[in-house]
Design a protein around this motif. Structure first.
Motif, PDB file in Angstrom:
ATOM      1  N   ARG A 296       0.818  -1.229   0.000  1.00 54.07           N
ATOM      2  CA  ARG A 296       0.000   0.000   0.000  1.00 54.07           C
ATOM      3  C   ARG A 296       0.848   1.274   0.000  1.00 54.07           C
ATOM      4  O   ARG A 296       0.290   2.380  -0.049  1.00 54.07           O
ATOM      5  CB  ARG A 296      -0.925   0.012   1.221  1.00 54.07           C
ATOM      6  N   VAL A 297       2.155   1.150   0.095  1.00 60.30           N
ATOM      7  CA  VAL A 297       3.002   2.358   0.081  1.00 60.30           C
ATOM      8  C   VAL A 297       2.873   3.009  -1.298  1.00 60.30           C
ATOM      9  O   VAL A 297       3.133   2.375  -2.311  1.00 60.30           O
ATOM     10  CB  VAL A 297       4.482   2.012   0.369  1.00 60.30           C
ATOM     11  N   PRO A 298       2.428   4.274  -1.363  1.00 66.27           N
ATOM     12  CA  PRO A 298       2.148   4.875  -2.669  1.00 66.27           C
ATOM     13  C   PRO A 298       3.429   5.234  -3.450  1.00 66.27           C
ATOM     14  O   PRO A 298       4.477   5.480  -2.839  1.00 66.27           O
ATOM     15  CB  PRO A 298       1.359   6.145  -2.321  1.00 66.27           C
ATOM     16  N   PRO A 299       3.327   5.269  -4.792  1.00 65.86           N
ATOM     17  CA  PRO A 299       4.495   5.559  -5.626  1.00 65.86           C
ATOM     18  C   PRO A 299       5.163   6.898  -5.287  1.00 65.86           C
ATOM     19  O   PRO A 299       6.393   6.995  -5.340  1.00 65.86           O
ATOM     20  CB  PRO A 299       3.924   5.594  -7.052  1.00 65.86           C
ATOM     21  N   ASN A 300       4.382   7.920  -4.927  1.00 66.59           N
ATOM     22  CA  ASN A 300       5.029   9.219  -4.631  1.00 66.59           C
ATOM     23  C   ASN A 300       5.904   9.141  -3.378  1.00 66.59           C
ATOM     24  O   ASN A 300       6.921   9.830  -3.270  1.00 66.59           O
ATOM     25  CB  ASN A 300       3.985  10.346  -4.518  1.00 66.59           C
ATOM     26  N   VAL A 301       5.528   8.270  -2.438  1.00 69.02           N
ATOM     27  CA  VAL A 301       6.351   8.087  -1.229  1.00 69.02           C
ATOM     28  C   VAL A 301       7.656   7.380  -1.611  1.00 69.02           C
ATOM     29  O   VAL A 301       8.755   7.803  -1.232  1.00 69.02           O
ATOM     30  CB  VAL A 301       5.585   7.275  -0.156  1.00 69.02           C
ATOM     31  N   LYS A 302       7.532   6.335  -2.419  1.00 64.31           N
ATOM     32  CA  LYS A 302       8.730   5.599  -2.838  1.00 64.31           C
ATOM     33  C   LYS A 302       9.669   6.506  -3.644  1.00 64.31           C
ATOM     34  O   LYS A 302      10.881   6.461  -3.482  1.00 64.31           O
ATOM     35  CB  LYS A 302       8.336   4.383  -3.680  1.00 64.31           C
ATOM     36  N   ALA A 303       9.070   7.346  -4.498  1.00 58.66           N
ATOM     37  CA  ALA A 303       9.901   8.214  -5.341  1.00 58.66           C
ATOM     38  C   ALA A 303      10.624   9.272  -4.502  1.00 58.66           C
ATOM     39  O   ALA A 303      11.730   9.697  -4.840  1.00 58.66           O
ATOM     40  CB  ALA A 303       9.030   8.890  -6.398  1.00 58.66           C
ATOM     41  N   ALA A 304      10.002   9.686  -3.391  1.00 57.74           N
ATOM     42  CA  ALA A 304      10.590  10.769  -2.589  1.00 57.74           C
ATOM     43  C   ALA A 304      11.648  10.286  -1.605  1.00 57.74           C
ATOM     44  O   ALA A 304      12.487  11.073  -1.144  1.00 57.74           O
ATOM     45  CB  ALA A 304       9.482  11.485  -1.829  1.00 57.74           C
ATOM     46  N   LEU A 305      11.613   8.998  -1.244  1.00 56.97           N
ATOM     47  CA  LEU A 305      12.513   8.511  -0.185  1.00 56.97           C
ATOM     48  C   LEU A 305      13.526   7.522  -0.752  1.00 56.97           C
ATOM     49  O   LEU A 305      13.166   6.434  -1.194  1.00 56.97           O
ATOM     50  CB  LEU A 305      11.699   7.844   0.925  1.00 56.97           C
ATOM     51  N   HIS A 306      14.795   7.930  -0.733  1.00 55.86           N
ATOM     52  CA  HIS A 306      15.846   7.078  -1.304  1.00 55.86           C
ATOM     53  C   HIS A 306      16.677   6.447  -0.201  1.00 55.86           C
ATOM     54  O   HIS A 306      17.074   7.138   0.735  1.00 55.86           O
ATOM     55  CB  HIS A 306      16.749   7.917  -2.214  1.00 55.86           C
ATOM     56  N   PRO A 307      16.985   5.140  -0.327  1.00 54.67           N
ATOM     57  CA  PRO A 307      17.786   4.476   0.712  1.00 54.67           C
ATOM     58  C   PRO A 307      19.186   5.106   0.833  1.00 54.67           C
ATOM     59  O   PRO A 307      19.668   5.674  -0.112  1.00 54.67           O
ATOM     60  CB  PRO A 307      17.904   3.036   0.230  1.00 54.67           C
TER      61      PRO A 307
END
Ligand SMILES: Nc1ncnc2c1ncn2[C@@H]1O[C@H](COP(=O)(O)O)[C@@H](O)[C@H]1OP(=O)(O)O
Ligand SMILES: [Mg+2]
Ligand SMILES: [Mg+2]
Ligand SMILES: [Mg+2]
Length: 307
Positions: A296-307
């Motif tokens: 459920r983690v949205p794409p905009n969250v994944k795109a904004a947070l880099h490991p």
């Protein structure tokens, strides 16, 4: 100290006693009333006398008993200072465990301690006392393998005569102890997240979990305790705010109890001594149904947070 137990259990047993003593220091400083608050990086990133004194005391105590151990703590404090002599009692319960073979090989100089002397500092300064924990995590070969969480003000609303404070611990392959496991009431989806470090991305990600209820409390340790005690289904924090000392002990205990804690992409967190301290891709954790929350983690969250 029982020299026959594997060093990992001896360090954890000492950490248990040290965390209890640290809890006493934190309660005493609160009762004295002068918290000695300083801002580190603005009003949301505070340090108190308790953060400083607990870090100095635990670092000093561990160095006396385990000179080859590497301890990485949150606070930048003078090594000397005036630490308290923290001769805490060892936990026999921990010393008597059978250590998984892989962990029993660990040498003192191969263990890394990730220390958060006081997690939930902002809440401590605001009197939200049960949000506060002391976190001592042990990492081996880059992985969080064991941890102790002391909650100094546990039970403080229970009235006179109630025993104040508790210590929770866990080791991978052994399990998690010192808490009251429970199921989430009515199978509800309860998301626990930050109360003091919110922003739009953090809130978007919480909403994407489709929660029945959102609980906003301070501290990484406190939130993982809510997962293992059935008060929350998922810990969701889509922000780079936490560091390795916030997650090492809670992660180890959650994993030992069968749950999972990763970044927002589902990547494992690493704990080797040269790793970047910041958990820059956020924190996602659950005891059950972890994959459901990860999906459920949205794409905009994944795109904004880099490991
Ligand atoms: N922006 C931030 N700056 C400093 N510390 C943070 C930040 N965000 C989170 N933390 C640390 O992670 C913990 C969990 O975050 P939160 O309570 O917002 O969910 C905080 O109690 C704090 O640890 P600490 O209190 O040890 O400094
Ligand atoms: Mg801090
Ligand atoms: Mg912290
Ligand atoms: Mg802290």
């Amino acid at each position: 100290m029982a020299a026959s137990a594997p060093v990992l259990l001896r360090v954890l047993s000492a950490a248990y006693g040290a965390a209890e003593r640290a809890g006493e220091i934190i309660r005493r400083i609160m009762s004295e009333g002068d918290l000695g608050i300083v801002e580190k990086n603005g009003a949301l990133d505070l340090q108190t006398k308790a953060d400083r004194l607990v870090q100095q005391s635990i670092v000093g105590y561990l160095a006396r008993h385990f000179p080859a151990l590497k301890v990485i703590g949150e606070e930048e404090v003078e090594a000397g200072g005036s630490p308290e002599l923290l001769e805490g009692s060892l936990s026999d319960e921990i010393l008597q465990q059978t250590c998984p073979e892989e962990l029993s090989k660990a040498q003192e100089n191969e263990l890394i301690v990730w220390l958060d002397p006081l997690d939930g500092t902002k809440e401590y300064t605001e009197g939200l006392l049960d949000h506060v924990t002391v976190l001592i995590g042990l990492a081996y070969q880059g992985k969080a393998v064991a941890g102790v969480i002391n909650q100094p003000f546990y039970n403080y609303k229970a009235g006179k005569g109630a025993q104040l404070g508790r210590t929770v611990w866990g080791v991978l392959g052994i399990g998690g102890f010192g808490f009251h496991p429970a199921a989430i009431p009515g199978g509800k989806c309860i998301v626990v997240t930050t109360r003091s470090h919110s922003n739009k991305l953090v809130n978007d990600c919480v909403d994407a979990m489709m929660p029945d209820k959102v609980v906003r409390v301070g501290g990484a340790g406190n939130k993982v305790l809510q997962l293992i005690e059935g008060q929350a289904s998922a810990y969701v924090f889509a922000s780079p705010g936490t560091k390795k000392w916030d997650t090492c002990a809670p992660e180890a205990i959650l994993h030992a109890f069968g749950g999972q804690l990763t970044d927002m992409h589902g990547n494992k967190l690493e704990y080797h001594p040269t790793v970047k301290h910041q958990n820059s891709a956020g924190v996602l954790a659950a005891l059950n149904d972890f994959d459901l929350f990860l999906n459920r983690v949205p794409p905009n969250v994944k795109a904004a947070l880099h490991p």
